[in-house]
Motif scaffolding. Structure first.
Motif, PDB file in Angstrom:
ATOM      1  N   GLU A  30     108.639 117.526  21.876  1.00 45.27           N
ATOM      2  CA  GLU A  30     107.699 116.575  22.459  1.00 45.27           C
ATOM      3  C   GLU A  30     107.460 116.834  23.939  1.00 45.27           C
ATOM      4  O   GLU A  30     106.341 116.732  24.445  1.00 45.27           O
ATOM      5  CB  GLU A  30     108.217 115.145  22.275  1.00 45.27           C
ATOM      6  N   HIS A  31     108.528 117.194  24.662  1.00 46.16           N
ATOM      7  CA  HIS A  31     108.431 117.351  26.114  1.00 46.16           C
ATOM      8  C   HIS A  31     108.346 118.815  26.548  1.00 46.16           C
ATOM      9  O   HIS A  31     108.458 119.118  27.740  1.00 46.16           O
ATOM     10  CB  HIS A  31     109.628 116.670  26.779  1.00 46.16           C
ATOM     11  N   GLU A  32     108.171 119.711  25.578  1.00 41.80           N
ATOM     12  CA  GLU A  32     108.014 121.136  25.846  1.00 41.80           C
ATOM     13  C   GLU A  32     109.174 121.703  26.655  1.00 41.80           C
ATOM     14  O   GLU A  32     108.985 122.458  27.620  1.00 41.80           O
ATOM     15  CB  GLU A  32     106.674 121.407  26.549  1.00 41.80           C
ATOM     16  N   VAL A  33     110.374 121.325  26.265  1.00 40.89           N
ATOM     17  CA  VAL A  33     111.582 121.892  26.869  1.00 40.89           C
ATOM     18  C   VAL A  33     111.970 123.124  26.056  1.00 40.89           C
ATOM     19  O   VAL A  33     112.148 123.022  24.839  1.00 40.89           O
ATOM     20  CB  VAL A  33     112.740 120.877  26.864  1.00 40.89           C
ATOM     21  N   PRO A  34     112.093 124.277  26.674  1.00 43.52           N
ATOM     22  CA  PRO A  34     112.420 125.483  25.909  1.00 43.52           C
ATOM     23  C   PRO A  34     113.874 125.481  25.436  1.00 43.52           C
ATOM     24  O   PRO A  34     114.797 125.510  26.249  1.00 43.52           O
ATOM     25  CB  PRO A  34     112.161 126.621  26.902  1.00 43.52           C
ATOM     26  N   ILE A  35     114.066 125.395  24.146  1.00 44.66           N
ATOM     27  CA  ILE A  35     115.388 125.575  23.561  1.00 44.66           C
ATOM     28  C   ILE A  35     115.316 126.755  22.602  1.00 44.66           C
ATOM     29  O   ILE A  35     114.235 127.152  22.180  1.00 44.66           O
ATOM     30  CB  ILE A  35     115.900 124.308  22.828  1.00 44.66           C
ATOM     31  N   MET A  36     116.453 127.290  22.264  1.00 47.90           N
ATOM     32  CA  MET A  36     116.491 128.477  21.416  1.00 47.90           C
ATOM     33  C   MET A  36     115.915 128.168  20.034  1.00 47.90           C
ATOM     34  O   MET A  36     116.174 127.111  19.453  1.00 47.90           O
ATOM     35  CB  MET A  36     117.937 128.962  21.288  1.00 47.90           C
ATOM     36  N   GLU A  37     115.117 129.093  19.501  1.00 45.91           N
ATOM     37  CA  GLU A  37     114.543 128.901  18.176  1.00 45.91           C
ATOM     38  C   GLU A  37     115.645 128.848  17.126  1.00 45.91           C
ATOM     39  O   GLU A  37     116.703 129.455  17.272  1.00 45.91           O
ATOM     40  CB  GLU A  37     113.547 130.015  17.860  1.00 45.91           C
ATOM     41  N   LEU A  38     115.364 128.121  16.051  1.00 50.23           N
ATOM     42  CA  LEU A  38     116.390 127.807  15.055  1.00 50.23           C
ATOM     43  C   LEU A  38     117.049 129.048  14.455  1.00 50.23           C
ATOM     44  O   LEU A  38     118.285 129.140  14.396  1.00 50.23           O
ATOM     45  CB  LEU A  38     115.779 126.939  13.948  1.00 50.23           C
ATOM     46  N   VAL A  39     116.249 130.009  14.014  1.00 51.37           N
ATOM     47  CA  VAL A  39     116.824 131.212  13.403  1.00 51.37           C
ATOM     48  C   VAL A  39     117.625 132.003  14.435  1.00 51.37           C
ATOM     49  O   VAL A  39     118.690 132.544  14.139  1.00 51.37           O
ATOM     50  CB  VAL A  39     115.723 132.095  12.780  1.00 51.37           C
TER      51      VAL A  39
END
Length: 216
Positions: A30-39
């Motif tokens: 929602e807030h466009e915080v970059p977190i590592m992609e799930l895979v």
């Protein structure tokens, strides 16, 4: 890189995380915080399990998502994580405080290039995870690799940067300059005389670097 159909298929196979982690994933989206992609993060966690990493340094906390994923996946591990953005620091503290894992996660506040002394107090590390300012990857690697155990491993995220490292023409000058830095880091890393490295085309590209047992 995986095509979208295969990517979705693999994502669907991954079990749901606990409610707090799912809340963090929703917040990041929602807030466009970059977190590592799930895979990508599932790949990293499996590598850390196989490596049996007991102490991990993370460069780039953001809201604390990957630190908590590591804490959940590795119940005996201690995570030292660095973040400089004040708003994200407060969010990370709040999420970590609600997790029940706060005793195993130490958050160091400040620029990763300026807090080496604080970090050194917790060394050595079994693994280092780099996921901060992409243009500084080589500096982060050079600065903190000296605190890695002899059989340690360094994991770097976003090294394929949405596939742009393979593009010859990029319209945005800012993006083009960043891609040039990432590509330069990748080439430097793959030719590093002290590490054996491989780049996995999962998530946004994950580089795995293993310290060589015998230095050249």
């Amino acid at each position: 890189m995986l095509n979208e159909k295969l990517h979705s298929y693999i994502d669907d196979l991954i079990g749901e995380r606990n409610p707090l982690l799912m809340e963090m994933e929703a917040y990041a989206k929602e807030h466009e915080v970059p977190i590592m992609e799930l895979v990508g993060i599932e790949t990293m966690l499996q590598l850390l399990r196989l490596h049996r990493s007991g102490k991990i340094l993370e460069v780039g906390t953001a809201i604390g998502y990957s630190a908590l994923r590591m804490a959940v996946a590795l119940p005996e591990a201690k995570i030292i994580t660095i973040e400089r953005d004040e708003e994200r620091i407060q969010l990370a503290k709040a999420f970590i405080g609600r997790s029940g894992h706060e005793r195993r996660i130490t958050l160091i506040e400040g620029d990763a290039l300026e807090v080496e002394k604080q970090v050194s107090d917790y060394a050595p590390f079994d693994a280092i995870f780099i996921d901060a300012a992409k243009g500084q990857y080589q500096k982060f690697f050079e600065l903190y690799s000296s605190y890695l155990n002899e059989d340690g491993m360094i994991i770097t995220d976003n090294v394929l940067f949405k596939g742009l490292v393979a593009e010859s023409e990029i319209e945005s000058k800012r993006t083009r300059n960043l891609v040039k830095k990432i590509d330069g880091f990748n080439r430097w890393l793959m030719n590093h005389h002290d590490y054996d490295s491989v780049i996995l085309p999962v998530g946004d590209g994950v580089a795995i670097s293993k310290r060589r047992g015998e230095r050249k």
